[in-house]
Design a protein around this motif. Structure first.
Motif, short mmCIF file in Angstrom:
data_model
loop_
_atom_site.label_atom_id
_atom_site.label_comp_id
_atom_site.label_asym_id
_atom_site.label_seq_id
_atom_site.Cartn_x
_atom_site.Cartn_y
_atom_site.Cartn_z
N VAL A 172 90.14 -49.70 4.51
CA VAL A 172 90.53 -50.88 3.74
C VAL A 172 89.24 -51.62 3.36
O VAL A 172 88.43 -51.95 4.24
CB VAL A 172 91.46 -51.80 4.55
CG1 VAL A 172 91.79 -53.06 3.74
CG2 VAL A 172 92.73 -51.07 4.94
N ASP A 173 89.06 -51.86 2.08
CA ASP A 173 87.86 -52.56 1.60
C ASP A 173 86.58 -51.93 2.14
O ASP A 173 85.64 -52.63 2.54
CB ASP A 173 87.92 -54.05 1.97
CG ASP A 173 89.08 -54.78 1.29
OD1 ASP A 173 89.52 -54.32 0.22
OD2 ASP A 173 89.57 -55.77 1.86
N GLY A 174 86.60 -50.60 2.18
CA GLY A 174 85.41 -49.87 2.59
C GLY A 174 85.18 -49.76 4.08
O GLY A 174 84.15 -49.21 4.51
N ARG A 175 86.12 -50.24 4.90
CA ARG A 175 85.95 -50.18 6.35
C ARG A 175 87.12 -49.44 6.99
O ARG A 175 88.28 -49.65 6.61
CB ARG A 175 85.85 -51.58 6.96
CG ARG A 175 84.66 -52.39 6.45
CD ARG A 175 84.41 -53.60 7.31
NE ARG A 175 83.93 -53.24 8.65
CZ ARG A 175 83.67 -54.13 9.61
NH1 ARG A 175 83.84 -55.43 9.37
NH2 ARG A 175 83.24 -53.74 10.79
N VAL A 176 86.80 -48.59 7.94
CA VAL A 176 87.85 -47.96 8.74
C VAL A 176 88.33 -49.00 9.73
O VAL A 176 87.54 -49.56 10.51
CB VAL A 176 87.32 -46.71 9.48
CG1 VAL A 176 88.41 -46.11 10.36
CG2 VAL A 176 86.81 -45.68 8.48
N LEU A 177 89.64 -49.29 9.72
CA LEU A 177 90.15 -50.39 10.52
C LEU A 177 89.84 -50.22 12.01
O LEU A 177 89.45 -51.17 12.69
CB LEU A 177 91.65 -50.54 10.29
CG LEU A 177 92.07 -50.96 8.89
CD1 LEU A 177 93.60 -50.97 8.76
CD2 LEU A 177 91.50 -52.33 8.53
N TYR A 178 90.00 -49.01 12.51
CA TYR A 178 89.75 -48.77 13.93
C TYR A 178 88.31 -49.12 14.30
O TYR A 178 88.05 -49.66 15.40
CB TYR A 178 90.03 -47.30 14.24
CG TYR A 178 90.00 -46.94 15.71
CD1 TYR A 178 91.09 -47.17 16.54
CD2 TYR A 178 88.87 -46.33 16.27
CE1 TYR A 178 91.07 -46.83 17.88
CE2 TYR A 178 88.85 -45.97 17.61
CZ TYR A 178 89.95 -46.22 18.40
OH TYR A 178 89.93 -45.87 19.73
N ASP A 179 87.37 -48.83 13.40
CA ASP A 179 85.97 -49.09 13.68
C ASP A 179 85.71 -50.58 13.90
O ASP A 179 84.81 -50.96 14.67
CB ASP A 179 85.09 -48.57 12.56
CG ASP A 179 85.12 -47.05 12.45
OD1 ASP A 179 85.85 -46.41 13.23
OD2 ASP A 179 84.42 -46.50 11.57
N ILE A 180 86.48 -51.40 13.23
CA ILE A 180 86.33 -52.85 13.42
C ILE A 180 86.62 -53.21 14.88
O ILE A 180 85.89 -53.99 15.49
CB ILE A 180 87.28 -53.61 12.48
CG1 ILE A 180 86.88 -53.39 11.02
CG2 ILE A 180 87.29 -55.11 12.81
CD1 ILE A 180 87.89 -53.91 10.02
N LEU A 181 87.66 -52.60 15.44
CA LEU A 181 88.03 -52.90 16.82
C LEU A 181 86.95 -52.47 17.80
O LEU A 181 86.68 -53.15 18.79
CB LEU A 181 89.35 -52.23 17.17
CG LEU A 181 90.55 -52.58 16.31
CD1 LEU A 181 91.77 -51.80 16.78
CD2 LEU A 181 90.83 -54.09 16.36
#
Length: 282
Positions: A172-181
């Protein structure tokens, strides 16, 4: 990082056949072999949920007879935490983790942690996030909340984990959501129960995550994939478990927790998966 290419290869069954029945690659064959520690082979009770509803003690007894040492708790089936722990003791099992929920933790994290302590677990796990959070801002909020809950858990002698599904690997918007966590939490307080099936289903390779984020994955959901992409008993699908398990030191794995979301005969499925984990070498 490997992305969808990995999953597509797996689904085609072209790259992992060697590991399906415990086979060993030529490279690994020259190395000392090891095995899954028997006292760390567990099963998520969601796998046998239909049986737990009808006869919790009998089901737990049967899992102990199969050989399982541990369980992941998925609800208490009308019992108090203390009574549930007593049933586990009677069956010769110990609970290593319990799943709660995002909503329950937001409502009363202290209560959920007290329940986890009564069960005697090491890990308290949020198993999924609401669909409404599937934005960068939503996952940043989740990371912040996880950090707060992780501090509370640690103060109670527990560890906080998040369990993934395939949707957590959306970009989403260039970011893997899991990586944010992973990137926006402190490993002292927040780590991960990696569901191996779902990371592949989401298009990513767990080995790449072990390399990028070493030590962050103390629990695996050991869940296999059939050639058509559905669920399969561990060791009877297309995932290369020896390859995955060989990275145990890098990943930080401590607990190997079997799960099958839709077993036709739950105890038979549990027994087949246990027998594979008991005998696989890597």
């Amino acid at each position: 990082m490997e992305s969808r290419r990995t999953f597509l290869k797996l689904a085609a069954g072209t790259t992992v056949a060697l590991g399906l029945t415990g086979g060993i690659s030529a490279v690994a064959a020259a190395e000392p072999l090891t095995s899954v520690p028997l006292d760390h082979i567990g099963i998520q009770l969601y796998t046998v949920r239909s049986l737990m509803t009808a006869d919790a003690q009998g089901t737990l007894n049967a899992l102990g007879t199969i050989g399982y040492a541990t369980v992941g708790v998925s609800g208490l089936y009308g019992h108090s935490p203390q009574a549930f722990r007593a049933m586990l003791d009677k069956a010769g099992l110990r609970a290593v983790l319990t799943h709660t929920s995002w909503d329950a933790m937001r409502a009363n994290a202290v209560k959920e942690i007290e329940t986890a302590r009564a069960l005697g677990v090491r890990y308290i796990v949020v198993p999924s996030l609401p669909g409404s959070l599937q934005t960068v801002a939503g996952y940043q909020l989740a990371a912040s909340e996880f950090g707060r809950w992780g501090v509370l858990a640690r103060s109670a002698g527990l560890k906080f984990l998040f369990h993934n599904h395939g949707v957590d690997f959306k970009t989403v918007d260039g970011r893997v959501l899991y990586d944010i966590l992973v990137e926006e939490t402190d490993p002292r307080f927040v780590n991960f129960e990696l569901d191996i099936y779902w990371i592949y289903q989401g298009g990513y390779d767990p080995l790449a995550y072990f390399a990028r984020y070493p030590g962050r994955f103390p629990v695996y959901h050991v869940k296999d994939m059939a050639p058509n992409g559905s669920f399969e008993d561990v060791g009877h699908g297309i995932l290369d478990w020896p390859e995955i398990f060989r990275a145990h030191a890098q990943s930080g794995i401590r607990e190997y927790v079997v799960e099958h979301d839709q077993p036709k005969v739950p105890l038979d499925s549990a027994a087949r998966s246990y027998e594979y984990l008991r005998t696989v070498r890597f």
